[in-house]
Write a protein that holds these residues in place. Structure first.
Motif, PDB file in Angstrom:
ATOM      1  N   LEU A  53       0.832  -1.200   0.000  1.00 31.03           N
ATOM      2  CA  LEU A  53       0.000   0.000   0.000  1.00 31.03           C
ATOM      3  C   LEU A  53       0.867   1.251   0.000  1.00 31.03           C
ATOM      4  CD1 LEU A  53      -2.774   1.368   0.198  1.00 31.03           C
ATOM      5  CD2 LEU A  53      -2.604   1.123   2.679  1.00 31.03           C
ATOM      6  N   ILE A  54       1.896   1.251   0.820  1.00 31.98           N
ATOM      7  CA  ILE A  54       2.791   2.418   0.883  1.00 31.98           C
ATOM      8  C   ILE A  54       3.573   2.567  -0.417  1.00 31.98           C
ATOM      9  CG2 ILE A  54       4.806   3.395   2.050  1.00 31.98           C
ATOM     10  CD1 ILE A  54       3.670   2.155   4.659  1.00 31.98           C
ATOM     11  N   LEU A  55       4.043   1.454  -0.991  1.00 29.91           N
ATOM     12  CA  LEU A  55       4.776   1.535  -2.264  1.00 29.91           C
ATOM     13  C   LEU A  55       3.898   2.129  -3.364  1.00 29.91           C
ATOM     14  CD1 LEU A  55       6.731  -1.847  -2.215  1.00 29.91           C
ATOM     15  CD2 LEU A  55       7.749   0.443  -2.262  1.00 29.91           C
ATOM     16  N   PHE A  56       2.627   1.732  -3.416  1.00 28.28           N
ATOM     17  CA  PHE A  56       1.735   2.276  -4.437  1.00 28.28           C
ATOM     18  C   PHE A  56       1.359   3.727  -4.166  1.00 28.28           C
ATOM     19  CE2 PHE A  56      -0.077  -2.126  -5.750  1.00 28.28           C
ATOM     20  CZ  PHE A  56       0.933  -2.292  -6.676  1.00 28.28           C
ATOM     21  N   THR A  57       1.260   4.116  -2.909  1.00 29.60           N
ATOM     22  CA  THR A  57       0.874   5.497  -2.628  1.00 29.60           C
ATOM     23  C   THR A  57       2.051   6.473  -2.691  1.00 29.60           C
ATOM     24  OG1 THR A  57       0.994   5.110  -0.245  1.00 29.60           O
ATOM     25  CG2 THR A  57      -1.175   4.918  -1.273  1.00 29.60           C
ATOM     26  N   THR A  58       3.276   5.957  -2.633  1.00 27.04           N
ATOM     27  CA  THR A  58       4.445   6.839  -2.729  1.00 27.04           C
ATOM     28  C   THR A  58       4.443   7.641  -4.038  1.00 27.04           C
ATOM     29  OG1 THR A  58       5.750   5.439  -1.265  1.00 27.04           O
ATOM     30  CG2 THR A  58       6.974   6.921  -2.709  1.00 27.04           C
ATOM     31  N   PRO A  59       4.310   6.991  -5.206  1.00 27.10           N
ATOM     32  CA  PRO A  59       4.251   7.793  -6.443  1.00 27.10           C
ATOM     33  C   PRO A  59       3.028   8.706  -6.491  1.00 27.10           C
ATOM     34  CG  PRO A  59       4.651   5.476  -6.953  1.00 27.10           C
ATOM     35  CD  PRO A  59       4.325   5.549  -5.496  1.00 27.10           C
ATOM     36  N   LEU A  60       1.942   8.282  -5.892  1.00 26.44           N
ATOM     37  CA  LEU A  60       0.754   9.124  -5.842  1.00 26.44           C
ATOM     38  C   LEU A  60       1.044  10.407  -5.060  1.00 26.44           C
ATOM     39  CD1 LEU A  60      -2.303   9.501  -6.353  1.00 26.44           C
ATOM     40  CD2 LEU A  60      -2.699   8.239  -4.245  1.00 26.44           C
ATOM     41  N   VAL A  61       1.693  10.281  -3.917  1.00 25.43           N
ATOM     42  CA  VAL A  61       2.002  11.445  -3.079  1.00 25.43           C
ATOM     43  C   VAL A  61       2.956  12.395  -3.785  1.00 25.43           C
ATOM     44  CG1 VAL A  61       3.124  12.171  -0.930  1.00 25.43           C
ATOM     45  CG2 VAL A  61       1.494  10.283  -0.905  1.00 25.43           C
ATOM     46  N   PHE A  62       4.069  11.859  -4.326  1.00 18.38           N
ATOM     47  CA  PHE A  62       5.011  12.791  -4.947  1.00 18.38           C
ATOM     48  C   PHE A  62       4.437  13.399  -6.217  1.00 18.38           C
ATOM     49  CE2 PHE A  62       7.312   9.027  -6.937  1.00 18.38           C
ATOM     50  CZ  PHE A  62       7.167   9.404  -8.271  1.00 18.38           C
ATOM     51  N   SER A  63       3.552  12.697  -6.903  1.00 22.86           N
ATOM     52  CA  SER A  63       2.912  13.272  -8.087  1.00 22.86           C
ATOM     53  C   SER A  63       2.010  14.431  -7.711  1.00 22.86           C
ATOM     54  CB  SER A  63       2.099  12.205  -8.829  1.00 22.86           C
ATOM     55  OG  SER A  63       2.952  11.238  -9.373  1.00 22.86           O
ATOM     56  N   ILE A  64       1.326  14.290  -6.599  1.00 23.83           N
ATOM     57  CA  ILE A  64       0.476  15.390  -6.129  1.00 23.83           C
ATOM     58  C   ILE A  64       1.331  16.617  -5.841  1.00 23.83           C
ATOM     59  CG2 ILE A  64      -0.963  16.158  -4.195  1.00 23.83           C
ATOM     60  CD1 ILE A  64      -2.096  13.243  -4.165  1.00 23.83           C
ATOM     61  N   PHE A  65       2.470  16.413  -5.190  1.00 20.04           N
ATOM     62  CA  PHE A  65       3.356  17.547  -4.905  1.00 20.04           C
ATOM     63  C   PHE A  65       3.849  18.203  -6.194  1.00 20.04           C
ATOM     64  CE2 PHE A  65       4.574  15.407  -0.679  1.00 20.04           C
ATOM     65  CZ  PHE A  65       3.573  16.080   0.005  1.00 20.04           C
ATOM     66  N   VAL A  66       4.201  17.389  -7.182  1.00 19.43           N
ATOM     67  CA  VAL A  66       4.691  17.936  -8.458  1.00 19.43           C
ATOM     68  C   VAL A  66       3.596  18.735  -9.164  1.00 19.43           C
ATOM     69  CG1 VAL A  66       5.470  17.275 -10.788  1.00 19.43           C
ATOM     70  CG2 VAL A  66       6.510  16.217  -8.781  1.00 19.43           C
ATOM     71  N   LEU A  67       2.358  18.325  -8.991  1.00 18.02           N
ATOM     72  CA  LEU A  67       1.241  18.965  -9.697  1.00 18.02           C
ATOM     73  C   LEU A  67       0.709  20.229  -9.026  1.00 18.02           C
ATOM     74  CD1 LEU A  67      -0.676  15.750 -10.782  1.00 18.02           C
ATOM     75  CD2 LEU A  67       0.558  17.348 -12.273  1.00 18.02           C
ATOM     76  N   VAL A  68       1.187  20.557  -7.846  1.00 13.93           N
ATOM     77  CA  VAL A  68       0.716  21.778  -7.173  1.00 13.93           C
ATOM     78  C   VAL A  68       1.157  22.991  -8.003  1.00 13.93           C
ATOM     79  CG1 VAL A  68       0.906  23.216  -5.114  1.00 13.93           C
ATOM     80  CG2 VAL A  68       0.757  20.730  -4.884  1.00 13.93           C
ATOM     81  N   PRO A  69       0.208  23.785  -8.471  1.00 13.87           N
ATOM     82  CA  PRO A  69       0.573  24.927  -9.320  1.00 13.87           C
ATOM     83  C   PRO A  69       1.244  26.052  -8.533  1.00 13.87           C
ATOM     84  CG  PRO A  69      -1.806  24.871  -8.979  1.00 13.87           C
ATOM     85  CD  PRO A  69      -1.236  23.646  -8.318  1.00 13.87           C
ATOM     86  N   GLY A  70       2.235  26.648  -9.158  1.00 12.68           N
ATOM     87  CA  GLY A  70       2.892  27.822  -8.591  1.00 12.68           C
ATOM     88  C   GLY A  70       3.771  27.562  -7.377  1.00 12.68           C
TER      89      GLY A  70
END
Length: 166
Positions: A53-70
């Protein structure tokens, strides 16, 4: 600024990785719900399910951070470093508590459980550090980090869904 150090250039990557990670997390929930009683019969498998679960959510979390605008480069770098350290520590604690399966050698345990945990999180830390320094690869470190986490998670999901029935 090169794409390695510019988060907006990574929006497509972030969206694709977040979508894949969320889908794979759903697969994990199906695998665990189908085989829950069997998983609970083995002392190391609940920890392996948690690790997955943590391995699958790791890319999800960092992708969210990358997608934060500005978001500024230093803030994103800090988020990646912090995420890598926190998730890496959590994965190592889970692995230590779960222990090895009876059929698992020390070598296979290190290669299949410890190495993916350390290397995927190390890639996040490297992405953050090199993003901050604007040298050494920057966000390109997210690619191996995502691949390692997804491949290790898929391997674990296979064990939880198929191998457990053998």
């Amino acid at each position: 600024m090169t794409p390695a150090y510019a988060a907006p250039a990574w929006a497509g990557f972030g969206t694709a990785v977040a979508t894949a990670a969320a889908t794979l997390t759903g697969l994990l929930f199906v695998a665990v719900s189908i085989n829950l009683q069997r998983i609970l019969q083995y002392p190391n498998l609940p920890g392996r399910a948690g690790q997955t679960l943590i391995l699958f959510t790791t890319p999800l979390v960092f992708s969210i951070f990358v997608l934060v605008p500005g978001q500024s480069r230093p803030v994103l770098a800090g988020e990646l470093i912090g995420t890598g350290l926190v998730i890496g520590a959590a994965l190592l604690i889970i692995d230590a508590r779960a222990g090895r399966a009876v059929v698992e050698t020390r070598r296979t345990w290190l290669l299949s459980r410890i190495f993916p945990s350390i290397s995927s999180c190390l890639c996040l830390v490297l992405a953050g550090c090199t993003l901050l320094a604007q040298a050494g690869g920057g966000l390109y470190w997210l690619v191996p980090g995502a691949l390692i986490a997804i491949i290790a998670g898929l391997s674990n999901a296979w064990v939880l869904l198929i191998e457990i029935l053998r």
